[in-house]
Write an enzyme that holds these catalytic residues in place. Sequence first.
Site, mmCIF file in Angstrom:
data_model
loop_
_atom_site.group_PDB
_atom_site.id
_atom_site.type_symbol
_atom_site.label_atom_id
_atom_site.label_comp_id
_atom_site.label_asym_id
_atom_site.label_seq_id
_atom_site.Cartn_x
_atom_site.Cartn_y
_atom_site.Cartn_z
ATOM 1 C CE LYS A 43 -2.949 -2.349 2.825
ATOM 2 N NZ LYS A 43 -3.859 -2.233 4.414
ATOM 3 N N GLY A 44 2.036 0.668 0.145
ATOM 4 C CA GLY A 44 3.477 2.169 0.402
ATOM 5 C C GLY A 44 3.080 3.623 -1.241
ATOM 6 C CG ASP A 103 15.447 -1.279 4.550
ATOM 7 O OD1 ASP A 103 16.428 -1.020 4.445
ATOM 8 O OD2 ASP A 103 14.323 -1.042 6.062
ATOM 9 C CG PHE A 152 10.550 2.206 11.238
ATOM 10 C CD1 PHE A 152 10.703 0.970 10.077
ATOM 11 C CD2 PHE A 152 9.288 2.971 12.305
ATOM 12 C CE1 PHE A 152 9.232 0.700 9.896
ATOM 13 C CE2 PHE A 152 8.512 2.248 11.711
ATOM 14 C CZ PHE A 152 8.319 1.601 10.179
ATOM 15 C CG ASP A 159 2.765 0.401 6.918
ATOM 16 O OD1 ASP A 159 2.500 0.041 8.448
ATOM 17 O OD2 ASP A 159 3.367 0.782 6.607
ATOM 18 N NE ARG A 165 -0.302 1.766 4.725
ATOM 19 C CZ ARG A 165 0.915 1.293 4.942
ATOM 20 N NH1 ARG A 165 1.331 1.923 3.462
ATOM 21 N NH2 ARG A 165 0.607 -0.232 4.572
#
Length: 184
Positions: A43-44, A103, A152, A159, A165
């Site tokens: 969803k990011g 990442d 992070f 999220d 988000r």
Amino acid sequence: MLNHDIDDILVSETEIAGIVKTLASEITQDYKHKKPLVVGLLKGCIPFISDLLKELDFFLEVDFMDVSSYHGGVESTGDVKINKDLGTAVKGRHVILAEDIVDSGQTIQAIRSMLLYRGAQTVKVVTLLDKPKGRVVQLQPDYIGTTIPDAFVVGYGLDYKELYRNLPYVGTLKPAIYETESEE
């Protein structure tokens, strides 16, 4: 309210807009005659792909995959799970994977390999954020918005437990937010 949980803003809303325009210009030059399939990894990717698509000046198609390797935590588990696959065939197509952040690289590498196995002619990766210090596989995104430190981050689609988000920027979450919950 959400802003109180943010330690530091790494990429502002204004900076994001500039990054998206720059990436779109590069991609437009490379794909203006190819009609690629742009694949968003949910969803990011939603804020990023939405802004990116508005800046791309060529014919394209869009599809989405829902994949995960975080499963609610703050680090990739390395276990890539496909929750929703593509509805569009990729055989013979140029594919652009649009990702909010690269990442560890495990998710992108797995999806790229799968699409090539399915017959995609090319698979390139565009990412808003690159975190090379987190990389555990050899992978270099083709289009990188900006490189960030090994922290992070949340916001602009990213999220923590499905929250944050909707922030218009990318920032670091205060460690107390996720350290307290991990002790419970």
